[in-house]
Design a protein around this motif. Sequence first.
Motif, PDB file in Angstrom:
ATOM      1  N   PHE A  64       2.150   6.547   0.671  1.00 15.13           N
ATOM      2  CA  PHE A  64       1.314   5.804   0.443  1.00 15.13           C
ATOM      3  C   PHE A  64       0.754   5.811  -1.028  1.00 15.13           C
ATOM      4  O   PHE A  64       0.720   6.964  -1.528  1.00 15.13           O
ATOM      5  N   ASP A  65       0.352   4.691  -1.626  1.00 14.75           N
ATOM      6  CA  ASP A  65      -0.261   4.706  -3.015  1.00 14.75           C
ATOM      7  C   ASP A  65      -1.504   5.335  -3.038  1.00 14.75           C
ATOM      8  O   ASP A  65      -2.664   4.780  -2.357  1.00 14.75           O
ATOM      9  N   THR A 112      -4.000   5.415  -5.180  1.00 17.52           N
ATOM     10  CA  THR A 112      -4.919   4.633  -5.702  1.00 17.52           C
ATOM     11  C   THR A 112      -5.485   3.519  -4.691  1.00 17.52           C
ATOM     12  O   THR A 112      -6.478   3.037  -4.912  1.00 17.52           O
ATOM     13  N   ARG A 113      -4.854   3.192  -3.695  1.00 16.74           N
ATOM     14  CA  ARG A 113      -5.132   2.231  -2.837  1.00 16.74           C
ATOM     15  C   ARG A 113      -5.614   2.681  -1.402  1.00 16.74           C
ATOM     16  O   ARG A 113      -6.267   2.144  -0.640  1.00 16.74           O
ATOM     17  N   PRO A 120       8.831  -2.243   0.596  1.00 17.22           N
ATOM     18  CA  PRO A 120       7.301  -2.203   0.391  1.00 17.22           C
ATOM     19  C   PRO A 120       6.454  -2.290   1.681  1.00 17.22           C
ATOM     20  O   PRO A 120       7.009  -3.098   2.360  1.00 17.22           O
ATOM     21  N   ILE A 124       1.084  -1.336   0.075  1.00 17.95           N
ATOM     22  CA  ILE A 124      -0.059  -0.082  -0.107  1.00 17.95           C
ATOM     23  C   ILE A 124       0.878   1.219  -0.125  1.00 17.95           C
ATOM     24  O   ILE A 124       0.302   2.464   0.088  1.00 17.95           O
ATOM     25  N   GLY A 125       2.221   1.120   0.103  1.00 18.41           N
ATOM     26  CA  GLY A 125       3.069   2.328   0.229  1.00 18.41           C
ATOM     27  C   GLY A 125       4.521   1.714  -0.045  1.00 18.41           C
ATOM     28  O   GLY A 125       4.753   0.480   0.184  1.00 18.41           O
ATOM     29  N   VAL A 126       5.396   2.710   0.199  1.00 13.40           N
ATOM     30  CA  VAL A 126       6.748   2.501  -0.288  1.00 13.40           C
ATOM     31  C   VAL A 126       7.683   3.339   0.789  1.00 13.40           C
ATOM     32  O   VAL A 126       7.059   4.520   1.013  1.00 13.40           O
ATOM     33  N   ASN A 144      -0.693  11.991   1.728  1.00 14.31           N
ATOM     34  CA  ASN A 144      -0.597  10.518   1.700  1.00 14.31           C
ATOM     35  C   ASN A 144       0.977  10.270   2.177  1.00 14.31           C
ATOM     36  O   ASN A 144       1.479   9.115   1.693  1.00 14.31           O
TER      37      ASN A 144
END
Length: 396
Positions: free
Chosen positions: A124-125, A127-128, A222, A95-97, A208
């Motif tokens: 965080f992504d 889109t998710r 990740p 969900i993120g990096v 985010n």
Amino acid sequence: MATQWLGSKCSTATIALAIAAALSASTAISLYFWRRKCRGLESKIRELQKSLKSSSEKCGAERQGRIRAQQAMRKALAYPKSDNLELSSYPMAPIGVIQSCFSTRNGTPRQPLLVPLARACLVFDPTRVPPASLEGLGEYSHCWIIYVFHLNTDLEKLWKEPSKSKFKAKVRVPRLKGGRMGVFATRSPHRPCPIGLTVAKVEAVEENMVLLSGVDLVDGTPVVDVKPYLPYCDAIKGATVPKWVMEDNLLEVASVSFSEGFPSILADCWVRMGKKSLYASPEEFQSLIKQVLSWDIRSPSQRNRPYDSHVEIRNGKASVSDSDSHRDEEASTPTSDQASLSFGGIIYHLNLEGLDVSYRINCDGDVIVEKVTISPDIPNSHRNRCNSSSWIDKSR
């Protein structure tokens, strides 16, 4: 006159009776239409009730079907058939990096909170993870982070069948001087499922992104989940650990010092990099270096090397040092920017935010940090990372 009066009275009575009859007829007609309308409404109500009952029964059947399907799926996932191993996979994705100050695994702390200045930005992504998902997280001082050991060198083996994966049940433990222990009695990254759990301090939350400190995460890690740290249930009073876990002195160094010209070299690199950083100044970055090297980040095999070996350790790999051909010259005329032979001939490297820090350590555990250069081996991603200088000012 009497006759005329009686006639008038009769006429009035007739008119009254006529009006009463008209009203009665009108009322009867209205009542008829009202009853007819009611019968129509009752019929529609019965139809709606019948339709609602049919829809409820249909929804109930669909819900029961979904429940049975979910139960069957959970059963299949929990007890997969040996000839259908792909059913043991769960719908999970990062969900993120992590954008960390640690460019490589070498130098990343073995445990969280050991290096308070170790910072990272969790991105965080979108889109998710909508920004609303982070509301309230900034009210906690710390959070748990569940992540993937994505840099493990044996990840491809885990995709094989258990009989062919050659999974090692025991791993070497730094505190046991290379002695082995069962993997589940350690926090080794080499596990049947390469999932890591760490705790970090929440410095700030913005859109985010979450700024963290005290991390033990390498750049690019990740992340699969974040949970708030709850002291009333996460901190267990009276918890015990094996004796060998408490022997922290095995990994502490005696002292950390810098060469005379190190601050000016670092300041020059800081200007030439022209990058966004997790740190506000070269001085703060130098404090990070000192905190990281306050712990012996070398592997057990590196610690067992003779101190007079003239090799260079970069990213955990040994090579012959360029200074080996000038060994005698260095021994007789050491300079302020070069470690004397009392620190041994082994040169170690630490990569932080794309900067290559070289240092040596002697047999007494004293560390001398010699110089810093812009690393050619680290991608330029460190030069285009999130700028947290404004966050740092807010969190102080």
